[in-house]
Design a protein around this motif. Structure first.
Motif, PDB file in Angstrom:
ATOM      1  N   ALA A  35       0.990  -1.098  -0.202  1.00  0.00           N
ATOM      2  CA  ALA A  35      -0.041  -0.018  -0.037  1.00  0.00           C
ATOM      3  C   ALA A  35       0.952   1.266   0.017  1.00  0.00           C
ATOM      4  CB  ALA A  35      -0.847  -0.086   1.133  1.00  0.00           C
ATOM      5  N   ASP A  36       2.113   1.133   0.715  1.00  0.00           N
ATOM      6  CA  ASP A  36       2.776   2.384   0.789  1.00  0.00           C
ATOM      7  C   ASP A  36       3.353   2.639  -0.540  1.00  0.00           C
ATOM      8  OD1 ASP A  36       2.453   2.658   3.355  1.00  0.00           O
ATOM      9  OD2 ASP A  36       4.053   1.531   4.095  1.00  0.00           O
ATOM     10  N   HIS A  37       3.887   1.548  -1.261  1.00  0.00           N
ATOM     11  CA  HIS A  37       4.704   1.571  -2.575  1.00  0.00           C
ATOM     12  C   HIS A  37       3.426   2.128  -3.563  1.00  0.00           C
ATOM     13  CE1 HIS A  37       8.162  -0.383  -2.190  1.00  0.00           C
ATOM     14  NE2 HIS A  37       7.666  -1.449  -1.883  1.00  0.00           N
ATOM     15  N   ALA A  38       2.194   1.850  -3.391  1.00  0.00           N
ATOM     16  CA  ALA A  38       1.141   2.159  -4.203  1.00  0.00           C
ATOM     17  C   ALA A  38       0.897   3.753  -4.307  1.00  0.00           C
ATOM     18  CB  ALA A  38      -0.040   1.682  -4.093  1.00  0.00           C
ATOM     19  N   ARG A  39       0.872   4.103  -2.804  1.00  0.00           N
ATOM     20  CA  ARG A  39       0.621   5.512  -2.552  1.00  0.00           C
ATOM     21  C   ARG A  39       1.598   6.630  -3.049  1.00  0.00           C
ATOM     22  NH1 ARG A  39      -2.539   8.791   0.768  1.00  0.00           N
ATOM     23  NH2 ARG A  39      -2.036  10.485   1.544  1.00  0.00           N
ATOM     24  N   LEU A  40       3.222   5.903  -3.079  1.00  0.00           N
ATOM     25  CA  LEU A  40       4.196   6.749  -3.453  1.00  0.00           C
ATOM     26  C   LEU A  40       3.892   6.946  -5.043  1.00  0.00           C
ATOM     27  CD1 LEU A  40       7.145   5.176  -1.245  1.00  0.00           C
ATOM     28  CD2 LEU A  40       6.088   7.607  -1.160  1.00  0.00           C
ATOM     29  N   PHE A  41       3.410   6.023  -5.593  1.00  0.00           N
ATOM     30  CA  PHE A  41       3.317   6.003  -7.231  1.00  0.00           C
ATOM     31  C   PHE A  41       2.128   7.108  -7.266  1.00  0.00           C
ATOM     32  CE2 PHE A  41       1.194   4.469 -10.865  1.00  0.00           C
ATOM     33  CZ  PHE A  41       2.191   4.384 -12.004  1.00  0.00           C
ATOM     34  N   ASP A  42       1.159   6.877  -6.654  1.00  0.00           N
ATOM     35  CA  ASP A  42      -0.088   7.646  -6.784  1.00  0.00           C
ATOM     36  C   ASP A  42       0.518   9.112  -6.602  1.00  0.00           C
ATOM     37  OD1 ASP A  42      -1.691   5.658  -7.462  1.00  0.00           O
ATOM     38  OD2 ASP A  42      -2.886   5.910  -5.379  1.00  0.00           O
ATOM     39  N   LEU A  43       1.608   9.494  -5.780  1.00  0.00           N
ATOM     40  CA  LEU A  43       2.013  10.839  -5.306  1.00  0.00           C
ATOM     41  C   LEU A  43       2.709  11.481  -6.462  1.00  0.00           C
ATOM     42  CD1 LEU A  43       2.550  13.079  -3.496  1.00  0.00           C
ATOM     43  CD2 LEU A  43       4.537  11.799  -2.511  1.00  0.00           C
ATOM     44  N   GLU A  44       3.351  10.469  -7.255  1.00  0.00           N
ATOM     45  CA  GLU A  44       4.066  10.739  -8.217  1.00  0.00           C
ATOM     46  C   GLU A  44       3.159  11.455  -9.544  1.00  0.00           C
ATOM     47  OE1 GLU A  44       7.449  11.668  -8.239  1.00  0.00           O
ATOM     48  OE2 GLU A  44       7.760  10.831  -6.580  1.00  0.00           O
ATOM     49  N   TRP A  45       2.323  10.624  -9.752  1.00  0.00           N
ATOM     50  CA  TRP A  45       1.069  10.363 -10.712  1.00  0.00           C
ATOM     51  C   TRP A  45       0.364  11.899 -10.613  1.00  0.00           C
ATOM     52  CZ3 TRP A  45      -4.129  10.811  -9.380  1.00  0.00           C
ATOM     53  CH2 TRP A  45      -4.953  11.173 -10.556  1.00  0.00           C
ATOM     54  N   ALA A  46       0.245  12.237  -9.205  1.00  0.00           N
ATOM     55  CA  ALA A  46      -0.482  13.486  -8.738  1.00  0.00           C
ATOM     56  C   ALA A  46       0.185  14.697  -9.214  1.00  0.00           C
ATOM     57  CB  ALA A  46      -1.099  13.438  -7.479  1.00  0.00           C
ATOM     58  N   GLN A  47       1.372  14.421  -8.758  1.00  0.00           N
ATOM     59  CA  GLN A  47       2.420  15.568  -9.122  1.00  0.00           C
ATOM     60  C   GLN A  47       2.563  15.948 -10.582  1.00  0.00           C
ATOM     61  OE1 GLN A  47       5.816  14.295  -6.950  1.00  0.00           O
ATOM     62  NE2 GLN A  47       5.144  15.598  -5.070  1.00  0.00           N
ATOM     63  N   THR A  48       2.493  14.708 -11.431  1.00  0.00           N
ATOM     64  CA  THR A  48       2.627  14.984 -12.844  1.00  0.00           C
ATOM     65  C   THR A  48       1.329  15.603 -13.362  1.00  0.00           C
ATOM     66  OG1 THR A  48       4.143  12.954 -12.869  1.00  0.00           O
ATOM     67  CG2 THR A  48       3.131  13.443 -15.015  1.00  0.00           C
ATOM     68  N   VAL A  49       0.136  15.227 -13.131  1.00  0.00           N
ATOM     69  CA  VAL A  49      -0.860  15.590 -13.524  1.00  0.00           C
ATOM     70  C   VAL A  49      -1.126  17.171 -13.056  1.00  0.00           C
ATOM     71  CG1 VAL A  49      -3.502  15.616 -13.283  1.00  0.00           C
ATOM     72  CG2 VAL A  49      -2.057  13.526 -13.405  1.00  0.00           C
ATOM     73  N   VAL A  50      -0.585  17.800 -11.930  1.00  0.00           N
ATOM     74  CA  VAL A  50      -0.672  18.990 -11.727  1.00  0.00           C
ATOM     75  C   VAL A  50       0.211  19.868 -12.435  1.00  0.00           C
ATOM     76  CG1 VAL A  50      -0.142  20.717  -9.881  1.00  0.00           C
ATOM     77  CG2 VAL A  50      -1.590  18.515  -9.325  1.00  0.00           C
ATOM     78  N   SER A  51       1.557  19.137 -12.455  1.00  0.00           N
ATOM     79  CA  SER A  51       2.572  19.842 -13.434  1.00  0.00           C
ATOM     80  C   SER A  51       1.963  20.021 -14.883  1.00  0.00           C
ATOM     81  CB  SER A  51       3.931  18.931 -13.480  1.00  0.00           C
ATOM     82  OG  SER A  51       4.867  19.631 -14.203  1.00  0.00           O
ATOM     83  N   HIS A  52       1.258  19.132 -15.446  1.00  0.00           N
ATOM     84  CA  HIS A  52       0.745  19.143 -16.794  1.00  0.00           C
ATOM     85  C   HIS A  52      -0.042  20.229 -16.948  1.00  0.00           C
ATOM     86  CE1 HIS A  52       2.099  15.243 -18.789  1.00  0.00           C
ATOM     87  NE2 HIS A  52       3.243  15.477 -18.010  1.00  0.00           N
ATOM     88  N   SER A  53      -0.945  20.275 -16.065  1.00  0.00           N
ATOM     89  CA  SER A  53      -1.915  21.353 -15.772  1.00  0.00           C
ATOM     90  C   SER A  53      -1.406  22.804 -15.847  1.00  0.00           C
ATOM     91  CB  SER A  53      -3.009  21.250 -14.710  1.00  0.00           C
ATOM     92  OG  SER A  53      -3.662  19.844 -14.666  1.00  0.00           O
ATOM     93  N   MET A  54      -0.292  23.107 -14.894  1.00  0.00           N
ATOM     94  CA  MET A  54       0.378  24.434 -14.895  1.00  0.00           C
ATOM     95  C   MET A  54       0.908  24.382 -16.097  1.00  0.00           C
ATOM     96  SD  MET A  54       0.708  26.775 -12.913  1.00  0.00           S
ATOM     97  CE  MET A  54       0.363  26.339 -11.368  1.00  0.00           C
ATOM     98  N   THR A  55       1.639  23.476 -16.783  1.00  0.00           N
ATOM     99  CA  THR A  55       2.209  23.944 -18.045  1.00  0.00           C
ATOM    100  C   THR A  55       1.267  24.376 -19.181  1.00  0.00           C
ATOM    101  OG1 THR A  55       4.114  22.208 -17.526  1.00  0.00           O
ATOM    102  CG2 THR A  55       3.566  22.980 -19.799  1.00  0.00           C
TER     103      THR A  55
END
Length: 231
Positions: free
Chosen positions: A124-144
Motif C-alpha cells: 500500500a505504501d508503494h502504491a501511495r508513493l506511485f500515486d503521489l508521483e502521478w498526482a504531481q505529474t498531473v498538476v505539473s501538466h495542468s500548470m504547463t
C-alpha cells in the motif's frame, strides 16, 4: 475512436491499441505521463537511478509491444492501478531472470538486493508513493498548459505559477505596473487564472477516469495526497 481520443485516459488506452498513427500518438502521451512516476517508484524500491531508468524503459517497450493494453479493462478500475500491477509483474520477471543469471554465473541485470526490498515496505505504501508521483505529474501538466496560455497575455511562466500558488515575492502593485494594469485588474486576472487552472486540472484528471463520479473522487484524492485544497 479518434473522435473520442482526448475524452478520457481509457479512450486514450483504446487508441493506443489501434493502428498505426493513433497508436503512436497515444503511446507517446502515456509514456510522458507515467515515465517519471514509474522511475521514481522503482528508485524508492531501492533500485539505483540508472537501473530504474533501464527497467522503466524495458517495461514500457515490453508493455507496448506485448499489446498488454489490449487486455486493459476500464471496468476493473483506474488505469494507473492496472499499469502498476503490470510493472510489479515485470519487476518480478526481471528478478527471476537475475536470479537465474546469478546461479549461472552470468551478469546480473538488476540488483537482487534492491528488488528484494520490495517486500520490506507494505504494498500500500508503494502504491501511495506511485500515486503521489502521478498526482504531481498531473498538476505539473495542468500548470504547463496554463503557463502557455498566460504567456500569450504577457505573463511569463514563473510569474504564472507564483500568482496561482499565491507565493509571488514581488508586491502586486509592482506586478500590476509591469503588466500595465491596475491592482484591481491584476486581482481579477489572478482569480481567472486560478479558475482556469482548476479547469485544466479537471481536464487532465478526466483523462484518467471512466466517469464523472471517479473524476470527483480523484480530485479529492489529489488534494489529500498533495496536501492542498481540492479543485
Amino acid at each position: 475512436m479518434n473522435a473520442h481520443f482526448a475524452t478520457t485516459r481509457w479512450s486514450l488506452v483504446r487508441s493506443a491499441s489501434a493502428a498505426p498513427e493513433p497508436r503512436r500518438e497515444a503511446l507517446s502521451e502515456l509514456y510522458q505521463l507515467y515515465w517519471r512516476p514509474i522511475c521514481d517508484y522503482l528508485r524508492r524500491m531501492g533500485i539505483s537511478e540508472t537501473e530504474a531508468e533501464d527497467v522503466a524503459q524495458d517495461f514500457f517497450l515490453n508493455f507496448f509491444e506485448s499489446r498488454s493494453l489490449d487486455r486493459a479493462d476500464e471496468g476493473q478500475g483506474r488505469f494507473r492501478a492496472y499499469l502498476l500491477g503490470a510493472l510489479r509483474h515485470h519487476v518480478q520477471k526481471v528478478h527471476r531472470k537475475a536470479s537465474a543469471k546469478k546461479r549461472g554465473g552470468g551478469k546480473i541485470a538488476l540488483s537482487l538486493e534492491a528488488v528484494d526490498q520490495e517486500n520490506a515496505t507494505p504494498d500500500a505504501d508503494h502504491a501511495r508513493l506511485f500515486d503521489l508521483e502521478w498526482a504531481q505529474t498531473v498538476v505539473s501538466h495542468s500548470m504547463t498548459r496554463l503557463e502557455k496560455e498566460t504567456q500569450q497575455q504577457g505573463i511569463d511562466a514563473d510569474l504564472t505559477t507564483a500568482l496561482v500558488n499565491g507565493d509571488a515575492t514581488v508586491p502586486q502593485r509592482e506586478i500590476a505596473a509591469q503588466l500595465g494594469i491596475t491592482v484591481t485588474a491584476l486581482k481579477t486576472r489572478v482569480f481567472r487564472m486560478r479558475r482556469r487552472f482548476r479547469e485544466l486540472l479537471r481536464e487532465e484528471v478526466q483523462r484518467t477516469v471512466a466517469n464523472d463520479v471517479e473524476l470527483e473522487a480523484e480530485l479529492v484524492y489529489i488534494s489529500e495526497i498533495l496536501g492542498g485544497p481540492s479543485a
